[in-house]
Design a protein around this motif. Structure first.
Motif, PDB file in Angstrom:
ATOM      1  N   GLU A 100       0.757  -1.252   0.123  1.00 41.80           N
ATOM      2  CA  GLU A 100       0.024   0.032   0.056  1.00 41.80           C
ATOM      3  C   GLU A 100       0.957   1.446  -0.099  1.00 41.80           C
ATOM      4  O   GLU A 100       1.772   1.333   0.891  1.00 41.80           O
ATOM      5  CB  GLU A 100      -1.040  -0.192   1.223  1.00 41.80           C
ATOM      6  N   PRO A 101       0.637   2.195  -1.032  1.00 43.01           N
ATOM      7  CA  PRO A 101       1.303   3.419  -0.857  1.00 43.01           C
ATOM      8  C   PRO A 101       1.158   4.208   0.361  1.00 43.01           C
ATOM      9  O   PRO A 101       0.410   4.252   1.060  1.00 43.01           O
ATOM     10  CB  PRO A 101       0.839   4.188  -2.078  1.00 43.01           C
ATOM     11  N   ARG A 102       2.544   4.785   0.853  1.00 44.04           N
ATOM     12  CA  ARG A 102       2.267   5.418   2.353  1.00 44.04           C
ATOM     13  C   ARG A 102       1.038   6.447   2.240  1.00 44.04           C
ATOM     14  O   ARG A 102       0.570   6.607   3.286  1.00 44.04           O
ATOM     15  CB  ARG A 102       3.562   6.094   2.517  1.00 44.04           C
ATOM     16  N   GLU A 103       0.950   7.285   1.191  1.00 42.40           N
ATOM     17  CA  GLU A 103      -0.094   8.243   1.271  1.00 42.40           C
ATOM     18  C   GLU A 103      -1.509   7.638   1.522  1.00 42.40           C
ATOM     19  O   GLU A 103      -2.167   8.107   2.148  1.00 42.40           O
ATOM     20  CB  GLU A 103      -0.147   9.527   0.191  1.00 42.40           C
ATOM     21  N   ALA A 104      -2.033   6.425   0.786  1.00 43.91           N
ATOM     22  CA  ALA A 104      -2.984   5.921   0.817  1.00 43.91           C
ATOM     23  C   ALA A 104      -3.142   5.275   2.268  1.00 43.91           C
ATOM     24  O   ALA A 104      -4.256   5.016   2.890  1.00 43.91           O
ATOM     25  CB  ALA A 104      -3.170   4.865  -0.299  1.00 43.91           C
ATOM     26  N   ARG A 105      -2.049   4.530   2.652  1.00 43.01           N
ATOM     27  CA  ARG A 105      -1.956   4.142   3.932  1.00 43.01           C
ATOM     28  C   ARG A 105      -2.433   5.146   5.012  1.00 43.01           C
ATOM     29  O   ARG A 105      -3.186   4.758   6.047  1.00 43.01           O
ATOM     30  CB  ARG A 105      -0.625   3.532   4.432  1.00 43.01           C
ATOM     31  N   LEU A 106      -1.688   6.197   5.104  1.00 46.70           N
ATOM     32  CA  LEU A 106      -1.869   7.430   6.031  1.00 46.70           C
ATOM     33  C   LEU A 106      -3.488   7.819   5.826  1.00 46.70           C
ATOM     34  O   LEU A 106      -3.987   7.997   6.936  1.00 46.70           O
ATOM     35  CB  LEU A 106      -1.103   8.499   5.996  1.00 46.70           C
ATOM     36  N   ASP A 166      -4.531  12.872  13.198  1.00 48.89           N
ATOM     37  CA  ASP A 166      -4.160  13.913  12.592  1.00 48.89           C
ATOM     38  C   ASP A 166      -2.645  14.629  13.020  1.00 48.89           C
ATOM     39  O   ASP A 166      -2.085  15.073  11.988  1.00 48.89           O
ATOM     40  CB  ASP A 166      -5.179  14.988  12.969  1.00 48.89           C
ATOM     41  N   SER A 167      -2.453  14.490  14.057  1.00 47.83           N
ATOM     42  CA  SER A 167      -1.209  15.044  14.403  1.00 47.83           C
ATOM     43  C   SER A 167      -0.114  14.316  14.567  1.00 47.83           C
ATOM     44  O   SER A 167       1.337  14.758  14.407  1.00 47.83           O
ATOM     45  CB  SER A 167      -1.348  15.956  16.029  1.00 47.83           C
ATOM     46  N   MET A 168      -0.172  13.025  14.556  1.00 51.51           N
ATOM     47  CA  MET A 168       0.946  12.086  14.818  1.00 51.51           C
ATOM     48  C   MET A 168       1.341  11.097  13.331  1.00 51.51           C
ATOM     49  O   MET A 168       2.448  10.959  13.357  1.00 51.51           O
ATOM     50  CB  MET A 168       0.886  11.065  15.887  1.00 51.51           C
ATOM     51  N   LEU A 169       0.389  10.820  12.703  1.00 52.06           N
ATOM     52  CA  LEU A 169       0.633   9.808  11.725  1.00 52.06           C
ATOM     53  C   LEU A 169       1.901  10.202  10.971  1.00 52.06           C
ATOM     54  O   LEU A 169       2.664   9.161  10.533  1.00 52.06           O
ATOM     55  CB  LEU A 169      -0.663   9.733  10.691  1.00 52.06           C
ATOM     56  N   THR A 170       1.802  11.239  10.094  1.00 49.08           N
ATOM     57  CA  THR A 170       3.003  11.710   9.165  1.00 49.08           C
ATOM     58  C   THR A 170       4.249  11.713  10.085  1.00 49.08           C
ATOM     59  O   THR A 170       5.370  11.631   9.361  1.00 49.08           O
ATOM     60  CB  THR A 170       2.909  12.969   8.622  1.00 49.08           C
TER      61      THR A 170
END
Length: 96
Positions: free
Chosen positions: A4-10, A34-38
């Motif tokens: 799964e691509p990172r952006e899709a996963r997030l 929202d604050s921690m995933l990235t």
């Protein structure tokens, strides 16, 4: 290996954090995501993804400290709880 691509996963994880079975867990997990995933490393992302599989009623009891959290989730749940409590602290009035 996760294909799964990172952006899709997030995006998927953020949606799962905000659309839980209970409003209480929406308001606890959603802002945390929202604050921690990235900022999460791969190991923490995997752990958070596993945590999202847990039952809301159990998660709520663990986050609030009403029941002890399982050892494998204790550190992450403590961080989630601290994040939620930090957002709920009253803002002091100026001059106090």
């Amino acid at each position: 290996m996760n294909s799964e691509p990172r952006e899709a996963r997030l995006k998927r994880m953020r949606m799962r954090a905000w659309r839980r079975g209970t409003k209480e867990m929406d308001l606890i997990l959603g802002p945390y995501a929202d604050s921690m995933l990235t900022r999460m490393d791969e190991a923490t992302l995997k752990h958070f993804d596993l945590l999202l599989e847990e039952n809301d009623q159990d998660l709520y009891l663990w986050v609030t400290g009403a029941q002890p959290a399982p050892a494998e989730h204790a550190e992450l749940l403590a961080a989630i709880g601290a994040n939620a409590r930090g957002r709920l602290q009253p803002t002091p009035e100026p001059g106090r």
